[in-house]
Design a protein around this motif. Structure first.
Motif, PDB file in Angstrom:
ATOM      1  N   THR A   1      23.355  87.561 -13.568  1.00 45.66           N
ATOM      2  CA  THR A   1      24.235  86.419 -13.821  1.00 45.66           C
ATOM      3  C   THR A   1      24.399  86.175 -15.321  1.00 45.66           C
ATOM      4  OG1 THR A   1      22.380  84.853 -13.616  1.00 45.66           O
ATOM      5  CG2 THR A   1      23.652  85.336 -11.626  1.00 45.66           C
TER       6      THR A   1
ATOM      7  N   GLY B   1      27.923  86.293 -17.420  1.00 43.03           N
ATOM      8  CA  GLY B   1      28.291  85.253 -18.382  1.00 43.03           C
ATOM      9  C   GLY B   1      28.758  85.835 -19.699  1.00 43.03           C
TER      10      GLY B   1
ATOM     11  N   PRO C   1      23.663  82.225 -16.863  1.00 39.07           N
ATOM     12  CA  PRO C   1      25.040  82.495 -17.313  1.00 39.07           C
ATOM     13  C   PRO C   1      25.356  81.842 -18.650  1.00 39.07           C
ATOM     14  CG  PRO C   1      25.017  81.859 -14.999  1.00 39.07           C
ATOM     15  CD  PRO C   1      23.646  81.598 -15.519  1.00 39.07           C
TER      16      PRO C   1
ATOM     17  N   TRP D   1      26.450  83.660 -22.101  1.00 41.72           N
ATOM     18  CA  TRP D   1      27.654  83.194 -22.801  1.00 41.72           C
ATOM     19  C   TRP D   1      27.323  82.904 -24.262  1.00 41.72           C
ATOM     20  CZ3 TRP D   1      32.223  81.782 -19.774  1.00 41.72           C
ATOM     21  CH2 TRP D   1      33.294  81.351 -20.559  1.00 41.72           C
TER      22      TRP D   1
ATOM     23  N   LEU E   1      29.510  77.699 -14.612  1.00 43.62           N
ATOM     24  CA  LEU E   1      28.734  78.750 -13.964  1.00 43.62           C
ATOM     25  C   LEU E   1      27.319  78.261 -13.648  1.00 43.62           C
ATOM     26  CD1 LEU E   1      29.772  81.798 -16.198  1.00 43.62           C
ATOM     27  CD2 LEU E   1      30.718  81.133 -13.976  1.00 43.62           C
TER      28      LEU E   1
ATOM     29  N   PHE F   1      29.829  86.261  -8.268  1.00 42.95           N
ATOM     30  CA  PHE F   1      29.920  86.563  -9.697  1.00 42.95           C
ATOM     31  C   PHE F   1      30.680  87.866  -9.938  1.00 42.95           C
ATOM     32  CE2 PHE F   1      27.313  83.002 -10.298  1.00 42.95           C
ATOM     33  CZ  PHE F   1      27.237  82.727 -11.653  1.00 42.95           C
TER      34      PHE F   1
END
Length: 306
Positions: free
Chosen positions: A27, A31, A153, A157, A171, A281
């Motif tokens: 995950t 991201g 996530p 990011w 997310l 996802f």
């Protein structure tokens, strides 16, 4: 013939809960890809993935260290190295601290300080706040403590952008709402283990029927929350279709759990919830990559000459 004990390397590897950490890293990587239009910067992506993995592995090792007394009373965890005595608490603590230090150093100097701070905060949230405090204090432990497990996530990011965006937090919200129905299905199946270990999981404190209703309600909420990426313009119709199909199947599983065909059915719900998150996802990523190809072609207007 005596069974050969696992190697020391495998014992340390099992401390990291590799299957759980793999889902966390997955995950986080999604991201990273969702944070930028094309491919994420290679250096930040690789070092970010490594640092997040090390942080999650450290948290898992600390979790096993704190929970060793509980693990000894539960059938599904009685094999763990700290319970079996193949590793000592001192070895596990040293291992966890080294992983945490490496994670923080790699993320701080190799990625950015924000990702390092957020990853370390998630480590403390899961390993200390959830494991040492919430898990024993309230049947809502997995709900309150779920924010730490939902963070990856946003970590991914932040690793490639150096900032948190509302879409990254969206997310996090999806995983946060997904966690209770996912974990409570397992807790229903393992409720006798939790009761024996004196852990106040919801099926132990409030009963199985109440927990089943909570799973249904959270699954409905999850279905609503997973529409938000489309509603906010983060994703398109391709993702929306996939999310609705996956969510309706999850809801069907949850509703059937109200009157399950057998005792093992709760584990089928649990297993589907993992497939659900992976597929959801994956739909987010595919929609992100397909978006430029799905845009309508620009209309070319020919102006009259003269």
């Amino acid at each position: 013939m005596a069974t050969k004990p696992p190697s020391v390397l495998r014992q340390y590897w099992s401390l990291t809960k590799p299957r759980i950490v793999a889902l966390i890293v997955f995950t986080a990587v999604i991201g990273m890809f969702l944070a930028v239009p094309g491919l994420p910067p290679l250096r930040q992506a690789l070092l970010g993935t490594l640092g997040i993995w090390l942080g999650a592995a450290s948290a898992s090792a600390i979790n096993q260290l704190i929970d060793s007394r509980i693990d000894a009373k539960m059938a599904r965890t009685a094999w763990r190295p700290l319970v079996a005595g193949t590793l000592t608490p001192r070895q596990a603590l040293a291992f966890a601290l080294v992983l945490a230090a490496l994670s923080t150093a790699i993320l701080w100097w190799g990625v950015n300080p924000l990702t390092a701070v957020l990853t370390f905060a998630s480590l403390i949230g899961y390993a200390v706040v959830y494991t040492a405090i919430l898990k024993h204090a309230t049947p809502q432990n997995i709900v309150i403590g779920g924010i730490a497990g939902a963070a990856p996530p946003a970590l991914g990011w932040a690793a490639v952008t150096g900032q948190l965006h509302p879409h990254a937090l969206l997310l996090v919200l999806i995983i946060f709402v997904w966690t209770p129905p996912h974990f409570w299905a397992l807790a229903i199946f393992r409720r006798e283990d939790y009761a024996r270990a004196l852990v106040p999981m919801l099926p132990v404190t409030h009963g199985v029927e109440y927990t089943r209703w909570q799973i249904v309600l959270y699954t409905v909420l999850l279905l609503v929350v997973t529409v938000l990426p489309w509603a906010t313009g983060m994703s398109g119709l391709f993702y929306l279709g996939g999310a609705l199909v996956l969510g309706l199947v999850f809801l069907w599983y949850a509703w059937r759990l109200m009157d399950p065909p057998d005792e093992f059915y709760a584990m089928r719900v649990f297993n589907y919830s993992i497939v659900y998150l992976l597929a959801l996802f994956a739909f987010l990523l595919l929609d992100h990559w397909l978006a430029p190809w799905l845009q309508p072609a620009p209309v070319v207007r020919l102006l009259p000459v003269g």
